[in-house]
Every structure is written in C-alpha cells, then in structure tokens.
Design an enzyme around this catalytic site. Structure first.
Site, mmCIF file in Angstrom:
data_model
loop_
_atom_site.group_PDB
_atom_site.id
_atom_site.type_symbol
_atom_site.label_atom_id
_atom_site.label_comp_id
_atom_site.label_asym_id
_atom_site.label_seq_id
_atom_site.Cartn_x
_atom_site.Cartn_y
_atom_site.Cartn_z
ATOM 1 N N ALA A 87 46.938 39.681 40.275
ATOM 2 C CA ALA A 87 47.665 40.867 39.823
ATOM 3 C C ALA A 87 46.935 41.670 38.734
ATOM 4 O O ALA A 87 46.761 42.896 38.882
ATOM 5 C CB ALA A 87 49.070 40.454 39.357
ATOM 6 N N ARG A 124 41.262 40.293 43.686
ATOM 7 C CA ARG A 124 42.669 39.963 43.929
ATOM 8 C C ARG A 124 43.192 39.341 42.639
ATOM 9 O O ARG A 124 42.451 39.135 41.681
ATOM 10 C CB ARG A 124 42.884 39.068 45.166
ATOM 11 C CG ARG A 124 41.782 38.184 45.602
ATOM 12 C CD ARG A 124 41.474 37.046 44.674
ATOM 13 N NE ARG A 124 42.678 36.296 44.353
ATOM 14 C CZ ARG A 124 42.849 35.584 43.283
ATOM 15 N NH1 ARG A 124 41.888 35.494 42.362
ATOM 16 N NH2 ARG A 124 43.970 34.932 43.025
ATOM 17 N N ASP A 175 52.941 37.630 40.173
ATOM 18 C CA ASP A 175 52.555 38.975 40.608
ATOM 19 C C ASP A 175 53.577 40.028 40.223
ATOM 20 O O ASP A 175 53.267 41.216 40.164
ATOM 21 C CB ASP A 175 52.353 39.001 42.127
ATOM 22 C CG ASP A 175 51.077 38.282 42.483
ATOM 23 O OD1 ASP A 175 51.098 37.043 42.571
ATOM 24 O OD2 ASP A 175 50.042 38.949 42.624
HETATM 25 O O1 MRU Z 1 47.022 37.194 47.008
HETATM 26 P P1 MRU Z 1 46.415 37.010 45.656
HETATM 27 O O2 MRU Z 1 45.224 36.113 45.668
HETATM 28 O O3 MRU Z 1 46.144 38.334 44.982
HETATM 29 O O4 MRU Z 1 47.537 36.274 44.826
HETATM 30 C C1 MRU Z 1 47.319 35.959 43.482
HETATM 31 C C2 MRU Z 1 48.425 35.189 42.856
HETATM 32 O O5 MRU Z 1 49.395 34.858 43.484
HETATM 33 C C3 MRU Z 1 48.305 34.908 41.393
HETATM 34 O O6 MRU Z 1 48.978 33.726 41.064
HETATM 35 C C4 MRU Z 1 48.930 36.066 40.604
HETATM 36 O O7 MRU Z 1 48.365 37.283 41.000
HETATM 37 C C5 MRU Z 1 48.759 35.902 39.156
HETATM 38 S S1 MRU Z 1 47.103 36.218 38.651
HETATM 39 C C6 MRU Z 1 46.956 35.986 36.996
#
Ligand code: MRU
Length: 371
Positions: A55, A53, A244
C-alpha cells in the site's frame, strides 16, 4: 535497507531529476533488477502489473506518476487525467487515493507553470514521510517484541508470524509490520519470523523471506495453512501484519488469508497486531466487509506458479487441471473485534473508532463518511 551492502530504497529519483527508478518486485527473489519509469503510463503499469506493490509504495509511485505527468503537461486536464488513470490501477489500497488527493491538493492551487517542480518536491516528501512513518511504527512496535521477550524469560527467541509482505519492499523503507522486527533484531533481541508463503503471488515466500534473509533475521517459510497448527502448539508469540485499508472503526483489509489467521489467533489467545500508517486509514467508511473494494485478479495467478528451475532459469508451470475454474480474491477484511491493537506512527491504539480518534484527535467530530 542494504542489498549486498548497498543501501536501497524501493523508489528513488534518477540522476536526471525527472525519471524514477524502482526495484522490479516481479523478478524477486531470483533476480534483483531495477527499472526506470519515464512516464505516467510507466508508473501506472508498474502499479498494475505489481512491479511495485504494497500500500505505501503504491501511493509513493502514484505520486511520482503525477509528477511525471505534470512535467509533460501541467494543465488542469492533464492533472485530472493522471489522477484518473492512476486511481484505476488497483482498487484496495487506499494509500493510492490518499496520495492522489494529496498531490492534487498541492498542485491545483498553483499556476500550471509551477506545477512540475512542486509535484516532484511533494512526491519526494511523500517518500520521506513514509520512511519516517515506518520508523515510528517500528519504534512503537518494538515495545511489543521486547515485552514478549521478557515474558518468555529472555530465554528464547520471540516468535512472530506475518502474512504477505508488509516489509521494506511494500513501503519506501523499513516496512510496517517488519519495522519492529528489524529494530528488535538490531537491538539484539532474538526474533524468529514465521513467514506465510501467501498464495497465490507468494509475497511471503518470495519477498518477505528475501528481505528478512538479507537483513539476517532468522525466519522460516510456512504454507498458509500452517499458522493455526503453530498457534495451537504455543509456537507463535504474536502476529503482526500490514494493511491496505483500515476503516475509521478499525476493520482491516489486508492480503487474502489474513482474516483466517486472525480467527486462529483469536481462538488460541495469540495477540494479533496490525501495523497501520496514517495514510492507510480510510476515514470515509465504517464497515470494512461492506465497503472496502476487494481486488479480484487474473485467475492465472492461481492456476500457474513460477520459480527457479535447476538450470537457473525462471520458469512458469501449470498447477491445476485444464478446465478447472479458478478465482483470485486478492484481499480480505479482518473485523476490528479480532484485532488486538493497531501499531501506528502515533503509538498503539485499540482497533476501534475511539482508539483511532485518541491518536488522531483532529478527526473528532467528522463522522465516518465525511472524508
Ligand atoms: O497485493 P499486494 O502485494 O500489494 O498486497 C500487499 C499487502 O497486502 C500488504 O500487507 C499491505 O499492502 C501492507 S504494506 C505495508
């Protein structure tokens, strides 16, 4: 990043040159388990079920998913089907679409026979580029932490607050929001991180705390609602989060609760920075609240929680009364006006169309909506 002294990325090509290994993030912090992805379907499942997980890592995994699909069937139809199935895994992080578009642009012009090898090469390059992007974000963000240390008279640790996990686990290495923190720590600047637990999936408490601890960075896990209180009492020098999807105008989608933290930061004069890799910019949209799709996940993530029992087993327990409805919005949008600045691989900029265009001048003249 080292795990028990062994250097790890979050995704790597296995020794057979075909399958891909990842760290199963659903098992952290209590178990460190790696998993092998052998097919397109494995890659899609890993993204959907959040074994991977964050982004940038979602994008990197999707790229390898396309590569494995091309190994099995390099036809135009298979390429289109791989794109469609991976694109449907998670809706908010635009790095997914970016990686799929990038892979398709590289592959569509090749004859089917040349696609598999090119796809693996491009997926590896996307991973290496992500590492370079995160390292550059770290170098640019380091200046902010250094400045906060100087402003504090070099007499006390810099207090950074972060939300969710925008760490090395969310990327291929380094992280985005955490890269400046790791660099400051490595440079000897004392840093302390307030880690929002980040309900409901607890990416802060489970993942950010684990990786900061592994690197020796002092940190304290707090409940999501503690941030405003700490800011009111002058105990946060700056906030750094990930994103994201960031619009061409600087609106930022990130893990649910980020918006409330930005409001509290604004009210208390705490600088609110967002670490932003280029592939997370969605140049096609200008209004984040209106246009960014917000993932809604299974309410069971709200009603139930898992953790380690005293006997060491990992178990899940129910929190809410049976019969109470629950809703699980996974992201929210922080309007650009609440963002002090964006930390990108190309430098710092204002969270605005002009700010982004000053760093991405090649985008000038292509109105939002033009792609
Ligand atoms: O639901 P997730 O765990 O994939 O959410 C991740 C986030 O919200 C992060 O802050 C975002 O992806 C940035 S990662 C460098």
């Amino acid at each position: 990043v080292n795990v028990d002294g062994t250097p790890f990325r979050t995704i790597w090509l296995a020794g057979d040159g075909e399958t891909v290994e990842i760290i199963d993030q659903t098992r952290l912090p209590h178990r460190f388990v790696t998993v092998r992805l052998e097919t397109l379907e494995d890659a899609a499942h890993a993204i959907r079920a959040m074994l991977v997980r964050g982004a940038p890592l979602i994008g990197a995994t999707a790229a390898y998913g396309v590569a494995m699909a091309m190994r099995d069937d390099p036809s135009d139809e298979a390429l289109a089907a791989a794109r469609a199935s991976l694109a449907a895994t998670r809706p908010t992080a635009v790095n997914l679409r970016w990686a799929l578009d990038d892979m398709a642009a590289h592959l569509a012009k090749l004859s089917p026979g040349a696609r598999a090898e090119a796809a693996y090469a491009r997926a590896a390059a996307i991973c290496d580029e992500d590492v370079a992007i995160c390292r550059a974000i770290g170098e640019h963000g380091l200046g902010l932490i250094r400045a906060a240390f100087e402003a504090g008279g070099r007499s006390r640790p810099v207090e950074v607050m972060t939300h969710c996990n925008a760490g090395w686990l969310a990327t291929v290495d380094w992280g985005t929001a955490t890269a400046p923190i790791y660099m400051a720590h490595d440079e000897g600047i004392p840093v302390h991180v307030w880690v929002d637990e980040t309900r409901p999936r607890n990416q802060g408490a489970f993942l950010t705390a684990w990786e900061l601890g592994g690197h020796g960075v002092p940190h304290t896990v707090i409940v999501d609602n503690a941030g405003g209180h700490l800011m009111q009492h002058g105990r946060v020098d700056l906030m750094i989060t990930g994103t994201d999807r960031t619009t061409a105008t600087g609106d930022v989608a990130n893990k649910i609760g980020t918006y409330l933290k930005a409001l509290a930061a604004c009210d208390n004069g705490v600088p609110f920075y967002v670490a932003l890799p280029g592939p997370t910019i969605d140049w096609t949209i200008a209004d984040g609240v209106r246009d960014i799709p917000i993932e809604e996940r299974d309410p069971v993530e709200v009603t139930d929680i898992s953790g380690r029992a005293p006997d060491g087993t990992v178990t899940t327990v129910r929190l809410t009364p049976h019969g109470s409805a629950a809703a699980n919005f996974a992201f929210d949008v922080t309007p650009a006006r609440l963002v002090t600045g964006l930390i990108t691989e190309r430098g710092l900029c204002a969270a605005s169309a002009e700010g982004l265009l000053s760093l991405w001048p090649e985008r000038r003249g292509r109105a939002a909506g033009a792609g």
